[in-house]
Design an enzyme around this catalytic site. Structure first.
Site, mmCIF file in Angstrom:
data_model
loop_
_atom_site.group_PDB
_atom_site.id
_atom_site.type_symbol
_atom_site.label_atom_id
_atom_site.label_comp_id
_atom_site.label_asym_id
_atom_site.label_seq_id
_atom_site.Cartn_x
_atom_site.Cartn_y
_atom_site.Cartn_z
ATOM 1 N N PRO A 33 0.828 -1.200 0.000
ATOM 2 C CA PRO A 33 0.000 0.000 0.000
ATOM 3 C C PRO A 33 0.866 1.256 0.000
ATOM 4 C CG PRO A 33 -0.153 -1.146 2.120
ATOM 5 C CD PRO A 33 0.667 -2.011 1.216
ATOM 6 N N GLY A 59 7.650 1.386 2.728
ATOM 7 C CA GLY A 59 8.753 1.375 1.753
ATOM 8 C C GLY A 59 8.331 1.250 0.302
ATOM 9 N N ALA A 118 10.607 3.234 -2.359
ATOM 10 C CA ALA A 118 11.926 2.628 -2.603
ATOM 11 C C ALA A 118 11.772 1.313 -3.366
ATOM 12 C CB ALA A 118 12.650 2.384 -1.273
ATOM 13 N N ASP A 173 15.575 2.547 3.515
ATOM 14 C CA ASP A 173 14.473 1.998 2.697
ATOM 15 C C ASP A 173 14.998 1.395 1.390
ATOM 16 O OD1 ASP A 173 12.912 3.015 4.690
ATOM 17 O OD2 ASP A 173 11.544 4.112 3.385
HETATM 18 C C1 MEV Z 1 11.227 5.904 6.714
HETATM 19 O O1 MEV Z 1 10.927 4.563 6.356
HETATM 20 C C2 MEV Z 1 12.185 5.923 7.846
HETATM 21 C C3 MEV Z 1 12.651 7.307 8.294
HETATM 22 O O2 MEV Z 1 13.641 7.077 9.292
HETATM 23 C C4 MEV Z 1 13.222 8.112 7.158
HETATM 24 C C5 MEV Z 1 14.529 7.542 6.628
HETATM 25 O O3 MEV Z 1 15.230 6.804 7.309
HETATM 26 O O4 MEV Z 1 14.879 7.911 5.493
HETATM 27 C C6 MEV Z 1 11.519 8.089 8.931
#
Ligand code: MEV
Length: 322
Positions: free
Chosen positions: A106, A112, A115, A157
């Site tokens: 989703p 993620g 990515a 990610d």
């Molecule tokens: C996003 O999945 C995780 C965060 O720590 C951002 C990042 O690490 O780029 C919020």
């Protein structure tokens, strides 16, 4: 009852894949050079690229996306920028192609998806035009795509989306090479993922934390360092398969994420439901401000926790860390 969603690996020829992920411990502080633990989820994004005479077309029917890159004004700008960057870096920007994407993750839930989409498209485009690219290069290129989507990503990610294994991750500073350590646990640990139903804007929550940190660096550095200690302790908890200890670390981490003010009304409700129904640990996962939360528990509690979340009208799925 709900089936545990299992990893389907790379089997079959249904396109190239990028993995979705959960962060068990350490989101946000990982942006400031601290450790974080992430694990893949069995949901992924698949992409297939076929050559065509002219134009680069991107089709993601599930998300209602149908774009022709030569008509940028009719494109979603971040997707346009990412696909253009990938084609340029692979040296195939002048070729015609149709890129078909099937997302099983989703969107905008902190799992993620952006990515994973970048990784799937990089793999599929490289395969279609026989461009050699290493796993590390795939991850690095997906990192550059993440900068378009998220501003200042840590790199966790894209790493997870590429490698799809549980890892301890740290990138000390923007220029540093990330430290990536594989993690293992003796028995699969059940994880319930609860979806808040509210889109998370990682760019925004990361931006809010940055603004707070800039105003009062010592205060926020102290929180990030506490989270770092939790992530490091989490490595040991996973190694021993100690779900109670992992759960406690997650609960404390959620408290510190609350201190960073990145939770939301719905995430708090889901965390509360999970804990009341026997979860040993529950916390938001990913950027927060909406998105998803995760809970860990003894295997026999998974169905009742997930049912209680669904009874409160939240979507859930059950997976495991292995
Ligand atoms: C996003 O999945 C995780 C965060 O720590 C951002 C990042 O690490 O780029 C919020």
């Amino acid at each position: 009852t709900q089936e545990v969603v299992r990893h389907d690996g790379d089997a079959g020829h249904r396109g190239d894949i990028g993995y979705g992920k959960i962060i068990l411990l350490g989101e946000h502080s990982v942006v400031y050079g601290r450790h974080a633990i992430a694990a893949p989820i069995p949901l992924n994004i698949r992409a297939e690229v076929k050559p065509q005479r002219e134009h680069i077309d991107l089709m993601i029917p599930r998300w209602g996306v149908e774009m022709r890159l030569s008509e940028p004004e009719r494109c979603i700008s971040s997707l346009h920028a990412s696909i253009t960057l990938i084609a340029e870096r692979l040296g195939v920007a002048e070729r015609g192609m149709r890129v078909d994407v099937v997302p099983h993750i989703p969107r905008a839930n902190g799992l993620g998806a952006s990515a994973a989409l970048a990784v799937a498209v990089i793999r599929a485009m490289a395969r279609c035009f026989e461009v050699e690219i290493s796993e590390r290069e795939i991850s690095n290129l997906a990192f550059d795509c993440e900068k378009i989507a998220h501003g200042t990503p840590s790199g966790i990610d894209n790493t997870l989306a590429t490698f799809g294994r549980p890892i301890l991750f740290r990138k000390e500073n923007a220029g540093a090479r990330p430290e990536i350590r594989d993690l293992a646990t003796p028995d699969p640990i059940p994880v319930i993922i609860g979806l808040s139903g509210v889109a998370t804007l990682t760019m925004q929550t990361v931006g809010n934390v940055r603004t707070a940190w800039q105003k009062n660096p010592e205060r926020y550095e102290a929180i990030f360092s506490q989270i770092d200690q939790l992530a490091l302790a989490g490595v040991e908890a996973l190694r021993k398969g100690d779900i109670a200890e992992l759960g406690e670390l997650m609960n404390i981490d959620h408290g510190l994420l609350n201190a960073l003010q990145v939770s939301s009304w719905e995430i708090e409700e889901l965390v509360e439901i999970a804990r009341r129904n026997g979860a040993l640990g529950a916390k938001l996962t990913g950027g927060g401000g909406g998105g998803a939360m995760i809970a860990v528990c003894e295997p026999e509690r998974t169905q009742s926790i997930a049912s209680a979340m669904r009874a409160a009208s939240y979507n859930t799925f059950i997976t495991e860390i292995r």
